[in-house]
Design a protein around this motif. Structure first.
Motif, PDB file in Angstrom:
ATOM      1  N   UNK A   3     -19.951  74.054 -69.078  1.00 40.96           N
ATOM      2  CA  UNK A   3     -20.674  72.785 -69.152  1.00 40.96           C
ATOM      3  C   UNK A   3     -21.725  72.748 -68.050  1.00 40.96           C
ATOM      4  N   UNK A   4     -22.922  72.279 -68.398  1.00 38.63           N
ATOM      5  CA  UNK A   4     -23.972  72.058 -67.402  1.00 38.63           C
ATOM      6  C   UNK A   4     -24.172  70.559 -67.249  1.00 38.63           C
ATOM      7  N   UNK A   5     -24.046  70.075 -66.026  1.00 35.27           N
ATOM      8  CA  UNK A   5     -24.325  68.686 -65.698  1.00 35.27           C
ATOM      9  C   UNK A   5     -25.682  68.616 -65.013  1.00 35.27           C
ATOM     10  N   UNK A   6     -26.569  67.783 -65.545  1.00 32.13           N
ATOM     11  CA  UNK A   6     -27.887  67.562 -64.939  1.00 32.13           C
ATOM     12  C   UNK A   6     -27.938  66.095 -64.524  1.00 32.13           C
ATOM     13  N   UNK A   7     -27.781  65.855 -63.245  1.00 31.51           N
ATOM     14  CA  UNK A   7     -27.662  64.488 -62.715  1.00 31.51           C
ATOM     15  C   UNK A   7     -28.123  64.499 -61.262  1.00 31.51           C
ATOM     16  N   UNK A   8     -29.018  63.554 -60.900  1.00 31.95           N
ATOM     17  CA  UNK A   8     -29.578  63.576 -59.547  1.00 31.95           C
ATOM     18  C   UNK A   8     -28.851  62.672 -58.564  1.00 31.95           C
ATOM     19  N   UNK A   9     -27.850  61.926 -59.009  1.00 28.12           N
ATOM     20  CA  UNK A   9     -27.058  61.099 -58.096  1.00 28.12           C
ATOM     21  C   UNK A   9     -25.865  61.912 -57.612  1.00 28.12           C
ATOM     22  N   UNK A  10     -25.854  62.339 -56.338  1.00 31.11           N
ATOM     23  CA  UNK A  10     -24.809  63.261 -55.857  1.00 31.11           C
ATOM     24  C   UNK A  10     -23.394  62.726 -56.009  1.00 31.11           C
ATOM     25  N   UNK A  11     -23.175  61.443 -55.733  1.00 33.56           N
ATOM     26  CA  UNK A  11     -21.823  60.891 -55.812  1.00 33.56           C
ATOM     27  C   UNK A  11     -21.291  60.938 -57.246  1.00 33.56           C
ATOM     28  N   UNK A  12     -22.126  60.528 -58.195  1.00 32.63           N
ATOM     29  CA  UNK A  12     -21.710  60.565 -59.595  1.00 32.63           C
ATOM     30  C   UNK A  12     -21.518  62.008 -60.047  1.00 32.63           C
ATOM     31  N   UNK A  14     -20.688  64.600 -58.281  1.00 27.45           N
ATOM     32  CA  UNK A  14     -19.446  65.132 -57.704  1.00 27.45           C
ATOM     33  C   UNK A  14     -18.229  64.645 -58.479  1.00 27.45           C
ATOM     34  N   UNK A  15     -18.220  63.368 -58.849  1.00 27.73           N
ATOM     35  CA  UNK A  15     -17.091  62.814 -59.601  1.00 27.73           C
ATOM     36  C   UNK A  15     -16.982  63.446 -60.981  1.00 27.73           C
ATOM     37  N   UNK A  16     -18.126  63.623 -61.657  1.00 27.35           N
ATOM     38  CA  UNK A  16     -18.120  64.226 -62.992  1.00 27.35           C
ATOM     39  C   UNK A  16     -17.666  65.678 -62.926  1.00 27.35           C
ATOM     40  N   UNK A  17     -18.174  66.412 -61.951  1.00 31.30           N
ATOM     41  CA  UNK A  17     -17.792  67.825 -61.810  1.00 31.30           C
ATOM     42  C   UNK A  17     -16.296  67.969 -61.568  1.00 31.30           C
ATOM     43  N   UNK A  18     -15.748  67.098 -60.724  1.00 31.43           N
ATOM     44  CA  UNK A  18     -14.313  67.176 -60.456  1.00 31.43           C
ATOM     45  C   UNK A  18     -13.500  66.895 -61.711  1.00 31.43           C
ATOM     46  N   UNK A  19     -13.944  65.940 -62.529  1.00 27.56           N
ATOM     47  CA  UNK A  19     -13.228  65.644 -63.766  1.00 27.56           C
ATOM     48  C   UNK A  19     -13.307  66.830 -64.730  1.00 27.56           C
ATOM     49  N   UNK A  20     -14.488  67.399 -64.874  1.00 24.39           N
ATOM     50  CA  UNK A  20     -14.663  68.518 -65.793  1.00 24.39           C
ATOM     51  C   UNK A  20     -13.835  69.728 -65.355  1.00 24.39           C
ATOM     52  N   UNK A  21     -13.861  70.023 -64.067  1.00 28.33           N
ATOM     53  CA  UNK A  21     -13.111  71.182 -63.569  1.00 28.33           C
ATOM     54  C   UNK A  21     -11.613  70.951 -63.618  1.00 28.33           C
ATOM     55  N   UNK A  22     -11.195  69.708 -63.424  1.00 32.55           N
ATOM     56  CA  UNK A  22      -9.778  69.388 -63.542  1.00 32.55           C
ATOM     57  C   UNK A  22      -9.294  69.625 -64.973  1.00 32.55           C
ATOM     58  N   UNK A  23     -10.199  69.466 -65.940  1.00 36.80           N
ATOM     59  CA  UNK A  23      -9.862  69.709 -67.338  1.00 36.80           C
ATOM     60  C   UNK A  23      -9.938  71.197 -67.691  1.00 36.80           C
ATOM     61  N   UNK A  24     -10.326  72.025 -66.731  1.00 38.51           N
ATOM     62  CA  UNK A  24     -10.350  73.462 -66.962  1.00 38.51           C
ATOM     63  C   UNK A  24     -11.687  74.026 -67.383  1.00 38.51           C
ATOM     64  N   UNK A  25     -12.722  73.182 -67.416  1.00 38.40           N
ATOM     65  CA  UNK A  25     -14.045  73.664 -67.805  1.00 38.40           C
ATOM     66  C   UNK A  25     -14.751  74.329 -66.625  1.00 38.40           C
ATOM     67  N   UNK A  26     -15.576  75.320 -66.917  1.00 43.85           N
ATOM     68  CA  UNK A  26     -16.459  75.892 -65.914  1.00 43.85           C
ATOM     69  C   UNK A  26     -17.703  75.004 -65.884  1.00 43.85           C
ATOM     70  N   UNK A  27     -17.899  74.274 -64.802  1.00 37.70           N
ATOM     71  CA  UNK A  27     -18.965  73.275 -64.738  1.00 37.70           C
ATOM     72  C   UNK A  27     -19.973  73.629 -63.655  1.00 37.70           C
ATOM     73  N   UNK A  28     -21.258  73.614 -64.029  1.00 36.14           N
ATOM     74  CA  UNK A  28     -22.347  73.861 -63.097  1.00 36.14           C
ATOM     75  C   UNK A  28     -23.213  72.605 -62.995  1.00 36.14           C
ATOM     76  N   UNK A  29     -23.935  72.478 -61.889  1.00 37.75           N
ATOM     77  CA  UNK A  29     -24.692  71.249 -61.630  1.00 37.75           C
ATOM     78  C   UNK A  29     -26.118  71.563 -61.224  1.00 37.75           C
ATOM     79  N   UNK A  30     -27.044  70.794 -61.796  1.00 31.50           N
ATOM     80  CA  UNK A  30     -28.436  70.805 -61.367  1.00 31.50           C
ATOM     81  C   UNK A  30     -28.875  69.369 -61.144  1.00 31.50           C
ATOM     82  N   UNK A  31     -29.595  69.122 -60.035  1.00 31.32           N
ATOM     83  CA  UNK A  31     -30.076  67.773 -59.740  1.00 31.32           C
ATOM     84  C   UNK A  31     -31.554  67.609 -60.059  1.00 31.32           C
ATOM     85  N   UNK A  32     -32.246  68.715 -60.251  1.00 34.91           N
ATOM     86  CA  UNK A  32     -33.690  68.705 -60.465  1.00 34.91           C
ATOM     87  C   UNK A  32     -34.003  69.046 -61.927  1.00 34.91           C
ATOM     88  N   UNK A  33     -34.824  68.230 -62.551  1.00 36.10           N
ATOM     89  CA  UNK A  33     -35.118  68.421 -63.966  1.00 36.10           C
ATOM     90  C   UNK A  33     -35.779  69.748 -64.287  1.00 36.10           C
TER      91      UNK A  33
END
Length: 228
Positions: A3-12, A14-33
């Protein structure tokens, strides 16, 4: 799944990434469009969670570029804009689903599960193969009446293999879906996870065959070979 998360709000993010990884998904994050757009040109994901308001390139433009390349990766749009016009615009641009901020994480997870099932042609949350029952919503696997204890990564591996039932999945494809950019995985990690999964499933209706020098093939076992 990857899963790729594209979101520029760091707090949100971080929360989304933790939920995705807790579910066992490999989650990556980008803050810049623009960085996210470049990443999507070169890497495949099973799901993109995409904010609309982003630095340098907004989510609708990233989505338009994705669809213009013929990429059908499911996209869940996130936005603080609640107007019906914004929802319609996002869906008309090629989004598969839309979620307004703030949102309940239970709903977020349910929408992600639904979108991840769609490319596999799986309409229901529970998949049955012989005596094996795979509940993607509860992330629970049962063999007959017995519940199997599968850690998140083994469950994700099972999802990957069953999603390509009857077709060979290469080690490279498995690694791309199972591990994120920041995950540390040794050269024999996939073989190790497959071995553990085989031992737990046994011959309960699903066979995982090794295709030498290529990868693995999951297929339904003949009924005579499945557990009674």
């Amino acid at each position: 799944m990857r899963v790729l998360l594209v979101e520029d709000a760091p707090d949100l993010a971080d929360a989304v990434l933790r939920r995705l990884r807790r579910l066992g998904h490999a989650a990556d994050w980008q803050a810049d469009g623009r960085d996210a757009d470049a990443l999507l040109h070169h890497h495949a994901f099973d799901l993109v969670v995409l904010d609309i308001g982003l630095p340098r390139m907004d989510g609708t433009e990233i989505l338009a570029n994705l669809r213009a390349r013929g990429d059908k990766t499911p996209v869940l749009m996130l936005t603080a804009r609640a107007d019906i016009e914004d929802r319609v615009a996002a869906l008309d641009s090629g989004a598969d689903d839309y979620l307004a901020k703030p949102f309940d994480f239970r709903e977020f997870e349910a929408r992600c599960r639904a979108l991840l099932r769609r490319p596999q042609g799986q309409a229901e949350a529970v998949l049955r193969i012989g005596q094996l029952s795979i509940d993607t919503a509860a992330r629970r696997v049962s063999l007959g009446d017995a519940v199997l204890e599968l850690p998140n990564r083994e469950f994700s591996l099972l999802e990957i293999l069953v999603g390509r039932l009857g077709r060979v999945v290469t080690r490279e494809e498995i690694a791309a879906k199972l591990f994120g950019f920041d995950d540390e995985a040794g050269p024999n990690a996939i073989d190790l996870y497959v071995g553990r999964l085989r031992r737990k499933i046994g011959e309960g209706g699903l066979r995982i065959a090794t295709v030498r020098s290529v990868g693995y093939l999951a297929e339904a076992a003949p009924q005579d070979d499945a557990c009674p």
